[in-house]
Design a protein around this motif. Structure first.
Motif, PDB file in Angstrom:
ATOM      1  N   GLY A   1      -6.259  -6.786  -1.643  1.00 46.66           N
ATOM      2  CA  GLY A   1      -6.695  -7.287  -2.947  1.00 46.66           C
ATOM      3  C   GLY A   1      -8.179  -7.084  -3.182  1.00 46.66           C
ATOM      4  O   GLY A   1      -8.607  -6.681  -4.275  1.00 46.66           O
TER       5      GLY A   1
ATOM      6  N   LYS B   1       2.050  -5.988  -4.545  1.00 50.47           N
ATOM      7  CA  LYS B   1       1.678  -7.296  -5.082  1.00 50.47           C
ATOM      8  C   LYS B   1       0.199  -7.333  -5.445  1.00 50.47           C
ATOM      9  O   LYS B   1      -0.188  -7.844  -6.509  1.00 50.47           O
ATOM     10  CB  LYS B   1       1.982  -8.374  -4.050  1.00 50.47           C
ATOM     11  N   SER B   2      -0.661  -6.792  -4.592  1.00 53.41           N
ATOM     12  CA  SER B   2      -2.100  -6.788  -4.847  1.00 53.41           C
ATOM     13  C   SER B   2      -2.450  -5.990  -6.096  1.00 53.41           C
ATOM     14  O   SER B   2      -3.248  -6.422  -6.927  1.00 53.41           O
ATOM     15  CB  SER B   2      -2.851  -6.214  -3.639  1.00 53.41           C
TER      16      SER B   2
ATOM     17  N   TRP C   1      -0.356  -5.223  -8.516  1.00 51.69           N
ATOM     18  CA  TRP C   1       0.329  -5.868  -9.644  1.00 51.69           C
ATOM     19  C   TRP C   1      -0.515  -6.996 -10.237  1.00 51.69           C
ATOM     20  O   TRP C   1      -0.589  -7.155 -11.451  1.00 51.69           O
ATOM     21  CB  TRP C   1       1.666  -6.416  -9.161  1.00 51.69           C
ATOM     22  N   GLU C   2      -1.111  -7.788  -9.363  1.00 48.68           N
ATOM     23  CA  GLU C   2      -1.833  -8.976  -9.823  1.00 48.68           C
ATOM     24  C   GLU C   2      -3.217  -8.664 -10.365  1.00 48.68           C
ATOM     25  O   GLU C   2      -3.764  -9.438 -11.148  1.00 48.68           O
ATOM     26  CB  GLU C   2      -1.965  -9.976  -8.671  1.00 48.68           C
ATOM     27  N   ARG C   3      -3.792  -7.540  -9.973  1.00 48.99           N
ATOM     28  CA  ARG C   3      -5.201  -7.287 -10.290  1.00 48.99           C
ATOM     29  C   ARG C   3      -5.426  -6.140 -11.265  1.00 48.99           C
ATOM     30  O   ARG C   3      -6.536  -5.994 -11.768  1.00 48.99           O
ATOM     31  CB  ARG C   3      -5.974  -6.997  -9.000  1.00 48.99           C
TER      32      ARG C   3
ATOM     33  N   THR D   1       9.722  -9.903  -8.232  1.00 49.26           N
ATOM     34  CA  THR D   1       8.840 -10.109  -9.378  1.00 49.26           C
ATOM     35  C   THR D   1       9.579 -10.854 -10.481  1.00 49.26           C
ATOM     36  O   THR D   1       9.014 -11.721 -11.157  1.00 49.26           O
ATOM     37  CB  THR D   1       8.321  -8.754  -9.896  1.00 49.26           C
TER      38      THR D   1
ATOM     39  N   SER E   1      10.802 -14.913  -8.594  1.00 47.42           N
ATOM     40  CA  SER E   1       9.769 -15.247  -7.610  1.00 47.42           C
ATOM     41  C   SER E   1      10.109 -16.477  -6.789  1.00 47.42           C
ATOM     42  O   SER E   1       9.447 -16.749  -5.783  1.00 47.42           O
ATOM     43  CB  SER E   1       8.421 -15.454  -8.314  1.00 47.42           C
TER      44      SER E   1
ATOM     45  N   LYS F   1       5.705  -5.487 -16.426  1.00 46.61           N
ATOM     46  CA  LYS F   1       5.870  -6.937 -16.281  1.00 46.61           C
ATOM     47  C   LYS F   1       6.667  -7.505 -17.443  1.00 46.61           C
ATOM     48  O   LYS F   1       7.572  -8.327 -17.257  1.00 46.61           O
ATOM     49  CB  LYS F   1       4.499  -7.626 -16.219  1.00 46.61           C
TER      50      LYS F   1
END
Length: 369
Positions: free
Chosen positions: A101, A131-132, A134-136, A317, A320, A356
């Protein structure tokens, strides 16, 4: 009068991108971030020749703590990638999610094009990398590169030789005892644990069902089922076996039956395509739906193919609340894993925010006039 309907998983899957053969047209002349994994397989560096005329702003190389001598070859081949900036992360279980991340945040500012090579990524790496990102990097777009191997171990001859030496082929314990001495793919268990990227949440608490997506690494799969039995009170009756079904049946179709024999699930295994990531997403969602009807919580034990890992990520996703288990080996068996480089593939995820929205639309209401 308006008609009201609910968005189904079929609706979502119908709009997901298809996997296509890789070509130079898949990628622009420059990309912001390339994430690769320095594994020991020959295909680990297959992406290098595909990027001869591409400029990379940031190259992020993930290094495994195991098999360092064998991994050195692909590590050196990455030097020929035309990268302006190079970053390395040495995999550490406790900090890897935050390590990735941090590097992703540093490398990606404005909306950019991100290329992720999953060819040498273990399941416990793929889940955290995706995940990293996806979130950022919601406004960025993601392209996934995947190189198949030419040969996967155990080979058919390896398997037939092994099985011919099992004292009692109908006894699961006899099969397991002989297989432990064969050391296909990996040796030993370093740690089995709940994935920090997808710990899940059991809000009931409800009784738990387990979905196992096994490989030929018997010790690691058994370690995950043992953890699930101890921590969630999972039983054989509440365990679903998703067995890999290779698309090239004439060459690798035997592997489905072999895994079914290895885990003694000849009649209860669910065939799941190892290349089409949408197949496992569909079948996991069906299993989740049934578990919900029966008021059950769902946990996944993921050791499937590289593209199955992507389907697992997309499922988690959407849902969750479901958890994910990983198991890391003490070491991989480099000369009994894969050989050569097969077809190379491209999956264009597109803009993360748009993906998303698509995934989150599952279960939403649609109004048609």
């Amino acid at each position: 009068m308006p008609q009201i309907s609910q968005t189904t998983i079929a609706d979502v899957i119908g709009r997901l991108p298809q996997l296509v053969l890789w070509s130079a047209a898949n990628i622009e002349s420059s990309i912001r971030l390339l994430i690769v994994c320095a594994g020991f397989e020959e295909r680990a560096a297959a992406i290098v020749k595909e990027l001869k005329h591409v400029t990379v702003d940031h190259l992020l190389v993930i290094e495994y703590p195991t098999n360092q001598a064998e991994n050195a070859t692909s590590l050196s081949r990455f030097d020929s990638i035309r990268a302006k900036n190079r970053h390395h992360i040495k995999y550490s279980r406790s900090t890897f999610l935050s390590d990735v991340g941090r590097e992703v945040e540093r490398c990606v500012g404005s909306p950019s094009r991100i290329l992720i090579d999953v060819s040498a990524m273990a399941s416990y790496v793929t889940s955290r990398v995706l995940k990293s990102v996806w979130e950022r990097c919601g406004s960025s777009s993601v392209l996934i590169f995947y190189a198949e191997a030419q040969t996967y171990h155990p080979t058919h001859d390896d398997w037939n030789t092994f099985f011919a030496n099992v004292p009692d082929p109908d006894d699961n314990l006899s099969i397991a005892a002989c297989y432990e001495d064969s050391y296909f793919q990996s040796r030993g268990v370093d740690e089995t644990y709940e994935c920090d990227a997808f710990p899940g949440r059991n809000e009931g608490p409800l009784a738990t069902e387990l979905v196992i997506i096994p490989s030929f690494s018997l010790q690691r799969v058994k370690s995950m089922t043992t953890l699930a039995e101890a921590r969630y009170n999972v039983t054989a009756k509440t365990t679903h076996w998703f067995l890999g079904s290779p698309p090239n049946k004439s060459t690798n179709g035997w592997r489905f039956d072999a895994v079914a024999k290895l885990y003694n699930v000849r009649s209860g295994g669910v065939a799941v395509d190892t290349r089409d990531y949408r197949d496992i997403l569909r079948k996991l969602d069906e299993t989740w739906t049934e578990a919900l009807k029966n008021e059950r919580h769902l946990v996944l034990g993921g050791m499937g193919s590289k593209l199955q890992n992507i389907g697992v990520f997309l499922f988690l996703t959407i849902h969750s609340e479901c958890g994910l288990l990983h198991c890391e080996p003490k070491e991989f068996i480099a000369n009994r894993y894969t050989e050569g480089i097969g077809p190379t593939w491209c999956l264009d995820i597109g803009e993360i925010l748009a993906m998303k929205d698509l995934l989150e639309s599952r279960g939403s209401l649609k109004f048609m006039w």
